[in-house]
Design a protein around this motif. Structure first.
Motif, short mmCIF file in Angstrom:
data_model
loop_
_atom_site.label_atom_id
_atom_site.label_comp_id
_atom_site.label_asym_id
_atom_site.label_seq_id
_atom_site.Cartn_x
_atom_site.Cartn_y
_atom_site.Cartn_z
N ASP A 117 0.84 -1.21 0.00
CA ASP A 117 0.00 0.00 0.00
C ASP A 117 0.86 1.25 0.00
O ASP A 117 0.46 2.30 -0.50
N ARG A 118 2.04 1.15 0.59
CA ARG A 118 2.95 2.30 0.65
C ARG A 118 3.95 2.29 -0.50
O ARG A 118 4.94 3.02 -0.48
N GLY A 119 3.72 1.43 -1.48
CA GLY A 119 4.51 1.50 -2.71
C GLY A 119 5.60 0.46 -2.87
O GLY A 119 6.30 0.42 -3.88
N ALA A 120 5.79 -0.40 -1.85
CA ALA A 120 6.86 -1.39 -1.94
C ALA A 120 6.52 -2.44 -2.99
O ALA A 120 5.36 -2.66 -3.33
N ARG A 121 7.56 -3.07 -3.49
CA ARG A 121 7.39 -4.22 -4.36
C ARG A 121 7.44 -5.48 -3.49
O ARG A 121 8.13 -5.51 -2.48
N SER A 122 6.70 -6.53 -3.88
CA SER A 122 6.62 -7.68 -2.99
C SER A 122 7.00 -8.98 -3.68
O SER A 122 6.81 -9.16 -4.88
N LEU A 123 7.56 -9.86 -2.88
CA LEU A 123 7.98 -11.18 -3.34
C LEU A 123 7.61 -12.19 -2.26
O LEU A 123 7.96 -12.00 -1.09
N ALA A 124 6.90 -13.24 -2.64
CA ALA A 124 6.56 -14.30 -1.68
C ALA A 124 7.54 -15.45 -1.84
O ALA A 124 7.81 -15.88 -2.96
N VAL A 125 8.07 -15.93 -0.73
CA VAL A 125 8.89 -17.14 -0.73
C VAL A 125 8.07 -18.18 0.04
O VAL A 125 7.93 -18.08 1.26
N THR A 126 7.50 -19.12 -0.67
CA THR A 126 6.49 -19.99 -0.07
C THR A 126 6.61 -21.42 -0.58
O THR A 126 7.28 -21.69 -1.58
N ASN A 127 5.92 -22.31 0.13
CA ASN A 127 5.95 -23.73 -0.27
C ASN A 127 4.70 -24.09 -1.06
O ASN A 127 4.67 -25.14 -1.69
N VAL A 128 3.68 -23.26 -0.98
CA VAL A 128 2.38 -23.68 -1.49
C VAL A 128 2.01 -22.89 -2.75
O VAL A 128 1.76 -21.67 -2.70
N VAL A 129 1.99 -23.61 -3.85
CA VAL A 129 1.63 -23.02 -5.14
C VAL A 129 0.16 -22.58 -5.07
O VAL A 129 -0.69 -23.32 -4.60
N GLY A 130 -0.10 -21.37 -5.51
CA GLY A 130 -1.47 -20.88 -5.51
C GLY A 130 -1.94 -20.36 -4.16
O GLY A 130 -3.10 -19.99 -4.00
N SER A 131 -1.04 -20.29 -3.17
CA SER A 131 -1.43 -19.76 -1.85
C SER A 131 -1.73 -18.26 -1.97
O SER A 131 -1.36 -17.62 -2.96
N THR A 132 -2.35 -17.72 -0.93
CA THR A 132 -2.71 -16.30 -0.96
C THR A 132 -1.45 -15.43 -1.14
O THR A 132 -1.46 -14.49 -1.93
N ALA A 133 -0.39 -15.76 -0.41
CA ALA A 133 0.85 -14.96 -0.53
C ALA A 133 1.36 -15.00 -1.97
O ALA A 133 1.76 -13.98 -2.53
N ALA A 134 1.36 -16.19 -2.56
CA ALA A 134 1.86 -16.33 -3.93
C ALA A 134 1.00 -15.53 -4.91
O ALA A 134 1.50 -14.92 -5.85
N ARG A 135 -0.32 -15.53 -4.67
CA ARG A 135 -1.22 -14.83 -5.59
C ARG A 135 -1.14 -13.32 -5.42
O ARG A 135 -1.19 -12.57 -6.38
N GLU A 136 -1.01 -12.87 -4.17
CA GLU A 136 -1.06 -11.42 -3.93
C GLU A 136 0.26 -10.71 -4.20
O GLU A 136 0.26 -9.53 -4.55
N ALA A 137 1.37 -11.42 -4.03
CA ALA A 137 2.67 -10.74 -4.19
C ALA A 137 2.96 -10.50 -5.68
O ALA A 137 2.43 -11.19 -6.55
#
Ligand code: F6R
Length: 358
Positions: A117-137
């Protein structure tokens, strides 16, 4: 299913060599780190990296963050649950890296949303394909550890730490002001041996007899410095989580600033060696002088072994990977201690595999 194993946790500890091979597969080529969808130059604009995570993933993020700083990139690690109050300035040159096995941890998702929301770029490092973090980042990197069923994170910590170590090399290669570590080549080369070294630990460990020897203690302490600090915290978290015994992890040098008051003959201290371990050694000696049994988690010929009563041996390797081998020994100690105490290892009381409330 858990097959021949008594618990998923045992299976997940035991299958780490395969999990790690999958994590590494195709990601190091000709001395360079490559991630599937992230071309060379993808991190060229990054000025600061903020890792956000909870629990075990936070400990893996500590590992990654230290490595990134030692490659000359500004990096910090924040507890996702504290992000709102503790995060410093964020802009479009900030990369927020969410480290989350499940990709569903509410605190971690919330921290990422606040940063983006404050302008940062995001990267998810996760184990679960299609997880919320993976989809939102904006981007995702998968740790490829395979499904983890036991509530206690084991193989996913190892795969996270390796993925993050590789990610730091990828970021440092892109960021113009970075100072990639000189022994980068040696580090990447010895990564190839990591699955085999984990196999050696699994085949030769004395963790069960050690757990049996110390099972009646009052408290269990874990100390390390540098990368060993994150392993100490992780060792203690795993121990308390599945044995229900009191355990604490400390930066070795902090022992004398308070916790030493708790040290007695009934408090074994696990001293974790990862390379540059002078502080761990001197503080282990301090604890020993107060009567504590010292367990060195170190290669056989390591100086810290001289200051110890017992040892959990790890193969000699590059310092960046030593902590992961030490961590496997500590996973085994926790597992065997919990088994001796007849705890419900895969489902500790009050805990859930993925924490979807803040
Ligand atoms: C400890 C453990 C937890 C998780 C934490 C974050 O063994 O499993 O501390 O590490 O709840 O979970 P993820 O990684 O799914 O965000």
């Amino acid at each position: 299913g858990k097959g021949e194993y008594d618990h998923y946790m045992a299976k997940e500890i035991d299958t780490q060599p395969t999990a790690l091979s999958n994590t590494i597969e195709g990601r190091v080529e000709n001395g360079n780190v490559a991630f599937e969808d992230l071309p060379v130059g993808t991190f060229a604009d990054v000025e600061t990296v903020q890792f956000v995570a909870c629990g075990t993933s936070y400990h893996a993020a500590m590992y990654g963050s230290q490595l990134l700083r030692s490659a000359g990139v500004r990096a910090e690690v924040l507890r996702a649950s504290e992000y709102e109050q503790t995060a410093g300035p964020v802009d479009e040159n900030t990369l927020v890296v969410a480290v989350t096995q499940s990709g569903e941890t509410a605190d971690t998702l919330d921290a990422v949303r606040r940063a983006t929301d404050r302008g940062a770029r995001s990267l998810a490092v996760t184990n679960v394909v299609g997880s919320t973090a993976a989809r939102e980042a904006d981007d995702a990197i998968y740790i490829r550890a395979g499904p983890e069923v036991g509530v206690a994170a084991t193989k996913t910590f190892s795969s996270q730490a390796v993925t993050l170590a590789l990610l730091t090399q990828r970021i440092a290669a892109d960021v113009p002001t970075a100072t990639p570590v000189d022994d980068r080549e040696a580090m990447l080369e010895s990564l190839e041996d990591l699955p085999e070294h984990v196999e050696t630990v699994l085949e030769t460990t004395n963790a069960e007899s050690l757990a049996r020897e110390y099972i009646d203690s009052d408290s269990y302490f874990f100390i390390g410095n540098g990368l060993g600090h994150s392993v100490a915290l992780e060792g203690a978290l795993k121990f308390k989580e599945i044995t229900y015994e009191h355990a604490e992890g400390f930066a070795a040098g902090e022992l004398k600033h308070g916790p030493l008051a708790l040290v007695t003959q009934e408090t074994p201290v696990f001293a974790i060696a990862t390379g540059d371990d002078e502080k761990t050694k001197t503080n282990a000696i301090e604890a020993r002088t107060r009567g504590a049994p010292i367990v060195a988690v170190a290669p056989d010929d390591h100086p810290i072994a001289d200051a110890a009563d017992r040892q959990l041996s790890i193969p000699d390797t590059h310092p960046v990977w030593a902590g992961l081998l030490a961590n496997v020994q500590l996973q085994l100690v926790s597992y065997h201690a919990a088994a001796l105490l007849e705890r419900p290892i895969d489902k500790p009381r009050n805990l859930a595999k993925s924490v979807t409330v803040e």
